[in-house]
Scaffold this motif. Sequence first.
Motif, PDB file in Angstrom:
ATOM      1  N   ILE A  47      -4.486   6.472  -0.290  1.00 39.33           N
ATOM      2  CA  ILE A  47      -3.625   5.315  -0.029  1.00 39.33           C
ATOM      3  C   ILE A  47      -4.323   4.083  -0.551  1.00 39.33           C
ATOM      4  N   GLY A  48      -3.605   3.327  -1.393  1.00 40.44           N
ATOM      5  CA  GLY A  48      -4.150   2.112  -1.989  1.00 40.44           C
ATOM      6  C   GLY A  48      -3.075   1.063  -2.140  1.00 40.44           C
ATOM      7  N   LYS A  49      -3.435  -0.017  -2.760  1.00 42.81           N
ATOM      8  CA  LYS A  49      -2.480  -1.121  -2.935  1.00 42.81           C
ATOM      9  C   LYS A  49      -1.548  -0.844  -4.111  1.00 42.81           C
ATOM     10  N   ARG A  50      -0.343  -1.359  -4.022  1.00 45.10           N
ATOM     11  CA  ARG A  50       0.679  -1.225  -5.053  1.00 45.10           C
ATOM     12  C   ARG A  50       0.310  -2.022  -6.269  1.00 45.10           C
ATOM     13  N   MET A  75       0.834  -1.184   0.000  1.00 44.85           N
ATOM     14  CA  MET A  75       0.000   0.000   0.000  1.00 44.85           C
ATOM     15  C   MET A  75       0.877   1.245   0.000  1.00 44.85           C
ATOM     16  N   ILE A  76       0.572   2.116  -0.926  1.00 46.96           N
ATOM     17  CA  ILE A  76       1.298   3.383  -0.995  1.00 46.96           C
ATOM     18  C   ILE A  76       0.309   4.517  -1.278  1.00 46.96           C
ATOM     19  N   PRO A  77       0.695   5.746  -0.927  1.00 43.64           N
ATOM     20  CA  PRO A  77      -0.147   6.880  -1.310  1.00 43.64           C
ATOM     21  C   PRO A  77      -0.089   7.078  -2.828  1.00 43.64           C
ATOM     22  N   GLU A  78      -1.256   7.089  -3.451  1.00 41.69           N
ATOM     23  CA  GLU A  78      -1.340   7.298  -4.895  1.00 41.69           C
ATOM     24  C   GLU A  78      -1.756   8.742  -5.166  1.00 41.69           C
TER      25      GLU A  78
END
Length: 163
Positions: free
Chosen positions: A160-163, A1-4
């Motif tokens: 924030i979502g999944k990579r 998970m990263i901020p997109e």
Amino acid sequence: MIPELLEKSDDCNTLSKIIACISDIECSEFFSDHIGKSNSDQRIIVTEFQKLIAFALDVSIPDIDWKMEHCPNNQTKDSIDVFGEGDGFVVVIELYKNRADQVAKKFVSRMAMLSSTDVYFISLCYPGTDRMNKPECAKYFGYCSTLARRMNNHYAGFIIGKR
């Protein structure tokens, strides 16, 4: 998970540095299983994430003075989650669940409180419930970006979502 990054108002150097720093933060430790926990447990998780954001920014952009829970106006008692003060500008980073009403509310109140200085405003939304409307949140990021440009300020919106 990263901020997109879903929205940014412009490509100025300072905004680009802030975006690069936030975009590199791994969030799985905080948000992979927080949904369903009590509000007090979620607040602890968000506070730890807030500390990580402030630390990462302090390391990556040391020429800005970074603080947490900064209160720019003692009358309203509203505090800014992560606040940065640079040479002739401020940075406001607000953390909230994927809720368009929160995006709009925080943007309007902070821009009004800080109307006498240049502002870099960052909306950083973390996962809420499945019923929260991410597309509506992204739509409001666009509105905030447009208004920031009109006010000669800067804006970026992350979910924030999944990579």
